[in-house]
Design an enzyme around this catalytic site. Structure first.
Site, PDB file in Angstrom:
ATOM      1  N   GLU A  21      -5.161  -0.872  -8.056  1.00 56.96           N
ATOM      2  CA  GLU A  21      -4.187   0.301  -8.813  1.00 56.96           C
ATOM      3  C   GLU A  21      -3.142  -0.642  -9.207  1.00 56.96           C
ATOM      4  O   GLU A  21      -2.336  -1.418  -8.519  1.00 56.96           O
ATOM      5  CB  GLU A  21      -3.829   1.012  -7.840  1.00 56.96           C
ATOM      6  N   SER A  69       0.873  -1.130  -0.024  1.00 61.73           N
ATOM      7  CA  SER A  69       0.118   0.108   0.084  1.00 61.73           C
ATOM      8  C   SER A  69       1.016   1.183  -0.084  1.00 61.73           C
ATOM      9  O   SER A  69       0.306   2.308  -0.321  1.00 61.73           O
ATOM     10  CB  SER A  69      -0.815   0.003   1.286  1.00 61.73           C
ATOM     11  N   HIS A 116      -2.270  -3.265  -6.396  1.00 65.81           N
ATOM     12  CA  HIS A 116      -2.640  -2.693  -5.182  1.00 65.81           C
ATOM     13  C   HIS A 116      -4.408  -3.023  -5.057  1.00 65.81           C
ATOM     14  O   HIS A 116      -4.954  -2.522  -5.605  1.00 65.81           O
ATOM     15  CB  HIS A 116      -2.270  -1.346  -4.747  1.00 65.81           C
ATOM     16  N   ASN A 160      -4.867   6.348  -1.631  1.00 69.34           N
ATOM     17  CA  ASN A 160      -4.262   6.991  -0.393  1.00 69.34           C
ATOM     18  C   ASN A 160      -3.866   8.384  -0.150  1.00 69.34           C
ATOM     19  O   ASN A 160      -3.488   8.879   0.765  1.00 69.34           O
ATOM     20  CB  ASN A 160      -3.208   5.912   0.144  1.00 69.34           C
TER      21      ASN A 160
HETATM   22  N1  LIG Z   1      -5.192  -5.024   5.104  1.00 67.73           N
HETATM   23  C1  LIG Z   1      -5.239  -4.058   4.058  1.00 67.73           C
HETATM   24  O1  LIG Z   1      -6.355  -3.226   4.183  1.00 67.73           O
HETATM   25  C2  LIG Z   1      -4.536  -3.933   2.942  1.00 67.73           C
HETATM   26  C3  LIG Z   1      -5.161  -3.386   1.947  1.00 67.73           C
HETATM   27  C4  LIG Z   1      -4.329  -3.208   0.834  1.00 67.73           C
HETATM   28  C5  LIG Z   1      -2.978  -3.468   0.906  1.00 67.73           C
HETATM   29  N2  LIG Z   1      -2.601  -4.200   1.843  1.00 67.73           N
HETATM   30  C6  LIG Z   1      -1.100  -4.646   1.905  1.00 67.73           C
HETATM   31  O2  LIG Z   1      -1.158  -6.060   1.680  1.00 67.73           O
HETATM   32  C7  LIG Z   1      -0.050  -6.755   2.165  1.00 67.73           C
HETATM   33  C8  LIG Z   1      -0.455  -7.868   3.287  1.00 67.73           C
HETATM   34  O3  LIG Z   1      -1.422  -7.010   4.034  1.00 67.73           O
HETATM   35  P1  LIG Z   1      -2.225  -7.981   5.045  1.00 67.73           P
HETATM   36  O4  LIG Z   1      -3.217  -7.069   5.816  1.00 67.73           O
HETATM   37  O5  LIG Z   1      -2.778  -9.079   4.395  1.00 67.73           O
HETATM   38  O6  LIG Z   1      -1.465  -8.686   6.280  1.00 67.73           O
HETATM   39  P2  LIG Z   1      -1.525  -9.908   7.305  1.00 67.73           P
HETATM   40  O7  LIG Z   1      -0.615  -9.647   8.469  1.00 67.73           O
HETATM   41  O8  LIG Z   1      -2.934 -10.213   7.315  1.00 67.73           O
HETATM   42  O9  LIG Z   1      -0.930 -11.099   6.284  1.00 67.73           O
HETATM   43  C9  LIG Z   1       0.329 -11.306   6.068  1.00 67.73           C
HETATM   44  C10 LIG Z   1       0.787 -12.648   5.804  1.00 67.73           C
HETATM   45  O10 LIG Z   1       2.076 -12.830   5.634  1.00 67.73           O
HETATM   46  C11 LIG Z   1       2.579 -14.010   6.080  1.00 67.73           C
HETATM   47  N3  LIG Z   1       4.099 -13.783   5.934  1.00 67.73           N
HETATM   48  C12 LIG Z   1       4.804 -12.944   6.755  1.00 67.73           C
HETATM   49  N4  LIG Z   1       6.083 -13.268   6.206  1.00 67.73           N
HETATM   50  C13 LIG Z   1       6.135 -14.104   5.190  1.00 67.73           C
HETATM   51  C14 LIG Z   1       6.958 -14.717   4.474  1.00 67.73           C
HETATM   52  N5  LIG Z   1       8.672 -14.305   4.542  1.00 67.73           N
HETATM   53  N6  LIG Z   1       6.903 -15.684   3.497  1.00 67.73           N
HETATM   54  C15 LIG Z   1       5.285 -15.831   3.365  1.00 67.73           C
HETATM   55  N7  LIG Z   1       4.605 -15.191   4.052  1.00 67.73           N
HETATM   56  C16 LIG Z   1       4.905 -14.523   4.942  1.00 67.73           C
HETATM   57  C17 LIG Z   1       2.230 -13.661   7.464  1.00 67.73           C
HETATM   58  O11 LIG Z   1       2.283 -15.161   8.349  1.00 67.73           O
HETATM   59  C18 LIG Z   1       0.693 -13.298   7.276  1.00 67.73           C
HETATM   60  O12 LIG Z   1      -0.065 -14.630   7.067  1.00 67.73           O
HETATM   61  C19 LIG Z   1       0.724  -5.434   2.855  1.00 67.73           C
HETATM   62  O13 LIG Z   1       1.750  -4.864   2.003  1.00 67.73           O
HETATM   63  C20 LIG Z   1      -0.401  -4.580   3.096  1.00 67.73           C
HETATM   64  O14 LIG Z   1       0.109  -3.034   3.311  1.00 67.73           O
HETATM   65  C21 LIG Z   1      -3.434  -4.219   3.068  1.00 67.73           C
END
Ligand SMILES: NC(=O)c1ccc[n+]([C@@H]2O[C@H](COP(=O)([O-])OP(=O)(O)OC[C@H]3O[C@@H](n4cnc5c(N)ncnc54)[C@H](O)[C@@H]3O)[C@@H](O)[C@H]2O)c1
Length: 391
Positions: free
Chosen positions: A152, A119, A140, A190
């Site tokens: 995006e 993000s 994104h 954002n």
């Molecule tokens: N949550 C949101 O609203 C949102 C929206 C858009 C983008 N994002 C982006 O998406 C990405 C993930 O966010 P999320 O909310 O799903 O996070 P999350 O914490 O729910 O999930 C992340 C996952 O990655 C796993 N992980 C950690 N290290 C790892 C590795 N080395 N190899 C494989 N898996 C690994 C974790 O165990 C976890 O299950 C981030 O970059 C975030 O900025 C989040």
């Protein structure tokens, strides 16, 4: 290119949803997570979600079984088959993402599109770790990916035009609405949304009106689905502050994105919003907002008055300015900015279209007036408002 196989790295909130979208679009999807059992658990949860869609009549049992059958947990990046596309959705940490992209660059064919769901991290910085960085793009997705149409598509400094076109086409094939943006802080949504929160916080801070009255004006007079202050309570004050701070830091602490003392104070006091029962507002145990009655007489006096005390005019002027500036700097097209804001935030109108109907010269004068009242660099009319870039 083998686009049949797709992999998703990170089986959290976003990764699991993205995996479901890809499998629904007909791909074989491998899902990897660092935590043992997490990819299996996410696959089971997705299966449960598909069963609920079947129960509601939104999916046939056969289709649900086929989608479920295309989702496979995988042990590690090294174990993945050759894929057409890999999407990384691990936590927001540049070092971690670089490590994973380095591994993917070595193990996947040079033709594989490598995408990050970041993000806020610069896609170019992630691509530095990769052999053939031209195949690295941002995809994104918005939360939840199964529901939100917007994606995006972010180009880093070295992303190739062909890869970007392929990514855009693929998102369309998945039933999504892709918009293109350069890897600029906050991308489109954002970035352009920052003043929606910042102006309301500044007006509460200055005592222009209470939160409930400002929220009422933006909702009832502006047509926004939620007021800015109630929305930050919903998102979480800490999460919203982190996004704003990230954009502020990445723009060299540009005053336009400076976080407010008001919001910092809420976070320091642990008033994070709905999730803690207190934020801008107070919530009862069942989540219902306590109080929050607007002062309708005050609202009527403020709207249509001087721009510095008119919550709607001031907020819309700043949204239009921010959107025009993004377009003026060539980061995204006017059409894509409007699509992104309507789909990503449910604003009632795209900010460029809104500016067109108000008149860009009018908006420019409103920002100049705000600068006169509040000097210091936050209120700067974008040259794009007057130079014909947006019209
Ligand atoms: N949550 C949101 O609203 C949102 C929206 C858009 C983008 N994002 C982006 O998406 C990405 C993930 O966010 P999320 O909310 O799903 O996070 P999350 O914490 O729910 O999930 C992340 C996952 O990655 C796993 N992980 C950690 N290290 C790892 C590795 N080395 N190899 C494989 N898996 C690994 C974790 O165990 C976890 O299950 C981030 O970059 C975030 O900025 C989040």
């Amino acid at each position: 290119m083998n686009l049949t196989d797709v992999a998703v790295i990170g089986a959290g909130a976003m990764g699991a949803g993205i995996a479901q979208v890809a499998a629904t679009a007909g791909h074989r999807v491998s899902l990897v997570d660092a935590v043992p059992g997490a990819a299996e658990a996410a696959t089971d949860r997705l299966g449960g979600g598909l069963d609920r869609l079947v129960a509601k009549g939104r999916l046939t049992a056969d289709d649900a079984a086929a989608i479920r059958g295309r989702l496979t947990p995988a042990g590690s990046v090294a174990e993945l088959p050759d894929c057409g596309l890999v999407i990384e959705a691990v936590p927001e940490d540049l070092a971690l993402k670089r490590k994973i992209f380095g591994e993917l660059g070595g193990s996947q064919p040079a033709s594989t599109i490598l995408a990050t769901n970041t993000s806020s991290i610069d896609v170019s910085a992630i691509a530095e770790a990769v052999i053939h960085p031209e195949r690295v793009v941002g995809l994104h997705f918005f939360n939840p990916p199964q529901v939100m149409a917007l994606v995006e598509v972010i180009h880093g400094a070295r992303s190739s035009a062909t890869v970007l076109d392929e990514a855009v086409e693929l998102m369309r094939a998945w039933g999504k609405t892709p918009v293109r943006c350069s890897s600029t802080p906050g991308f489109i949504v954002n970035r352009v949304a920052r003043p929606f929160y910042g102006e309301a916080q500044r007006m509460v801070e200055a005592g222009v009106a209470d939160a409930a009255t400002i929220d009422w004006i933006l909702r009832e007079k502006g047509g926004f689905p939620m007021g800015p202050l109630e929305l930050t309570d919903f998102i979480g004050q800490d999460v919203n502050l982190a996004v704003g701070t990230s954009v502020w830091e990445q723009t060299g602490r540009d005053e336009r994105y400076a976080p407010t003392e008001f919001q910092r104070g809420l976070v320091e006091a642990g008033r994070l919003g709905r999730k803690t029962g207190q934020g801008v507002y107070t919530y009862a145990a069942d989540g219902v907002l306590v109080g929050g009655d607007p002062d309708l007489g005050l609202a009527e006096r403020l709207v249509g008055g001087p721009v510095e005390t008119d919550p709607l005019a001031r907020t819309v002027a700043m949204l239009v300015n921010e959107a025009a500036d993004l377009v003026g700097r060539g980061e995204a097209t006017a059409a894509d900015v409007d699509i992104a804001m309507v789909l990503g935030t449910r604003y009632p109108r795209g900010p460029i279209e809104w500016g067109r109907s108000l008149g860009f010269a009018v908006v420019s004068r409103q920002i100049e007036e705000l600068d006169r009242v509040f000097p210091g660099g936050r209120y700067r009319p974008s040259p794009a408002l007057l130079d014909g870039t947006v019209q």
